[in-house]
Structures are given as structure tokens and as C-alpha cells.
Design a protein around this motif. Structure first.
Motif, PDB file in Angstrom:
ATOM      1  N   ASN A  98       0.839  -1.196   0.000  1.00 60.91           N
ATOM      2  CA  ASN A  98       0.000   0.000   0.000  1.00 60.91           C
ATOM      3  C   ASN A  98       0.870   1.240   0.000  1.00 60.91           C
ATOM      4  N   ARG A  99       0.353   2.315  -0.522  1.00 64.26           N
ATOM      5  CA  ARG A  99       1.104   3.574  -0.539  1.00 64.26           C
ATOM      6  C   ARG A  99       1.465   4.048   0.857  1.00 64.26           C
ATOM      7  N   ASP A 100       0.587   3.776   1.826  1.00 66.15           N
ATOM      8  CA  ASP A 100       0.864   4.211   3.199  1.00 66.15           C
ATOM      9  C   ASP A 100       1.784   3.245   3.936  1.00 66.15           C
ATOM     10  N   GLY A 101       2.183   2.158   3.270  1.00 69.76           N
ATOM     11  CA  GLY A 101       3.113   1.212   3.879  1.00 69.76           C
ATOM     12  C   GLY A 101       2.457   0.204   4.799  1.00 69.76           C
ATOM     13  N   ARG A 106      -4.036  -5.773  -4.034  1.00 66.75           N
ATOM     14  CA  ARG A 106      -3.958  -6.770  -5.108  1.00 66.75           C
ATOM     15  C   ARG A 106      -3.455  -6.110  -6.381  1.00 66.75           C
ATOM     16  N   ALA A 107      -2.551  -6.810  -7.073  1.00 64.70           N
ATOM     17  CA  ALA A 107      -1.937  -6.236  -8.276  1.00 64.70           C
ATOM     18  C   ALA A 107      -2.012  -7.172  -9.471  1.00 64.70           C
ATOM     19  N   GLU A 157      -3.736  -9.723   3.338  1.00 62.44           N
ATOM     20  CA  GLU A 157      -3.398  -8.463   2.672  1.00 62.44           C
ATOM     21  C   GLU A 157      -3.598  -7.225   3.530  1.00 62.44           C
ATOM     22  N   SER A 158      -4.352  -7.324   4.623  1.00 61.03           N
ATOM     23  CA  SER A 158      -4.539  -6.154   5.485  1.00 61.03           C
ATOM     24  C   SER A 158      -3.624  -6.164   6.709  1.00 61.03           C
ATOM     25  N   SER A 159      -2.818  -7.206   6.839  1.00 57.39           N
ATOM     26  CA  SER A 159      -1.930  -7.354   7.995  1.00 57.39           C
ATOM     27  C   SER A 159      -0.618  -6.610   7.797  1.00 57.39           C
ATOM     28  N   PRO A 160       0.055  -6.288   8.886  1.00 58.17           N
ATOM     29  CA  PRO A 160       1.357  -5.635   8.764  1.00 58.17           C
ATOM     30  C   PRO A 160       2.425  -6.609   8.244  1.00 58.17           C
ATOM     31  N   GLU A 161       3.434  -6.048   7.642  1.00 56.98           N
ATOM     32  CA  GLU A 161       4.580  -6.807   7.148  1.00 56.98           C
ATOM     33  C   GLU A 161       5.370  -7.336   8.330  1.00 56.98           C
ATOM     34  N   MET A 162       5.849  -8.579   8.211  1.00 54.57           N
ATOM     35  CA  MET A 162       6.678  -9.173   9.267  1.00 54.57           C
ATOM     36  C   MET A 162       7.745 -10.043   8.617  1.00 54.57           C
TER      37      MET A 162
END
Length: 185
Positions: A98-101, A106-107, A157-162
Motif C-alpha cells: 500500500n502507498r501508506d506502507g 492486489r496487483a 493483505e490487510s496485515s502488517p509486514e513481518m
């Protein structure tokens, strides 16, 4: 006939090409065009999991068996990858950050069938699903050490990166195997 040692040697040779990922894709495409030969050499998929055919700092080749119905969460590789199927189906949903990080968007989507091969760039983020009621067999090739390269995963897809967990991925395969076998009883 498919021979693992010869295949590994050919992949290592392809690393010397100007664009190794394209040379590896050409090699894997011609290999998965003969799926029966791969299955004869590696065995008929009967249990999900990941087995290493080759691992070095420059190249990792794994045999991935997706249990029926299995989905693996979004993840990246931070390495170029080439995936070729020798049985079943692998649905790949692609994402971008996402733009906000926070989370993913989905792409794209790509359905792979037996005898298909695809390149993934270093920055690709994807989730994989086996929609069939049969095991899917795939050869995955990475331009580096797949098991040692730090990378990321997302629970959804809505979870934070880990940080990516190899152990977590192996658990996901084991859990999918158990669910499938329980349904067969």
C-alpha cells in the motif's frame, strides 16, 4: 529422462548468461513440458512439502508439493524466481505494498497449469493457492539462497509486514497435509 544432477548443472550453467532468470526459465519450460519424466524421477506427489534439490549462495532449486486446497499467505522472495509446474494447478495472486506502507493491494493474478512456467522478479509479492482436489507438483528455482535470504510475509493483505518464517511455511504445509488427510477418512 529428467535427472536431478544434470538439471542442477544446467541451471548453474544458466547463471553465466546475461539474464540468468530468462535462461533458467527457458530451461525449466522445456523441462516441465515433459511432466511424466519429472514425476518418474521425483515420485508421484502424495504428501505436501518442500524438498531441496540444490542449495547454494547463488541458486536454490526446490520441489514444492502443494496439498489439495492449500493456500500460503502473501510473501516475497527478494530474489528472482522461476516456477514451473509438472502437475496440478497453482493460482498466484500478486500484491504490491500500500502507498501508506500498511498492508497490501492486489496487483494481479496468474493461474499456472501443468507444463506452465513463470518468472517472478525480485520485488514480487504473491500468495499461492492449490484449488484442485489433487496434489500439485512444482519446481521452484531462486537466484540465491532461498532459505537464508531475509524477506517478508503478511498474514493476509490487510496485515502488517513481518519477517518471513521458513518454519512457519513448513508448518503451513504440515497443517494442509493434515486437513487433506482428515477429509479422506
Amino acid at each position: 529422462m529428467f535427472d536431478v544432477e544434470e538439471f542442477v548443472a544446467a541451471c548453474r550453467g544458466a547463471l553465466e548468461e546475461h539474464t540468468p532468470e530468462l535462461a533458467v526459465k527457458e530451461l525449466l519450460s522445456s523441462t516441465v513440458a515433459r511432466p511424466g519424466e519429472i514425476e518418474a524421477a521425483l515420485g508421484t506427489p502424495g504428501e505436501g512439502g518442500i524438498s531441496t534439490l540444490h542449495r547454494s549462495d547463488e541458486l536454490t532449486i526446490i520441489n514444492v508439493i502443494w496439498p489439495p486446497g492449500m493456500t500460503i499467505y502473501p510473501h516475497d522472495h527478494q530474489l528472482w524466481a522461476v516456477i514451473g509446474l509438472y502437475g496440478g494447478q497453482e493460482d498466484n495472486t500478486f500484491f504490491k505494498r500500500n502507498r501508506d506502507g500498511e498492508g497490501l493491494e492486489r496487483a494481479g493474478f496468474r493461474e499456472l497449469q501443468s507444463e506452465d512456467a513463470i518468472n517472478l522478479g525480485r520485488d514480487a509479492i504473491h500468495a499461492v493457492h492449490n484449488p484442485r482436489q489433487m496434489y500439485t507438483g512444482a519446481i521452484h528455482i531462486y537466484g540465491g539462497d532461498f532459505f537464508a535470504k531475509p524477506r517478508s510475509e503478511w498474514a493476509d493483505e490487510s496485515s502488517p509486514e513481518m519477517p518471513y518464517s521458513v518454519e512457519g511455511a513448513m508448518r503451513a504445509f504440515a497443517d494442509a497435509n493434515e486437513r487433506w488427510l482428515a477429509r479422506q477418512q
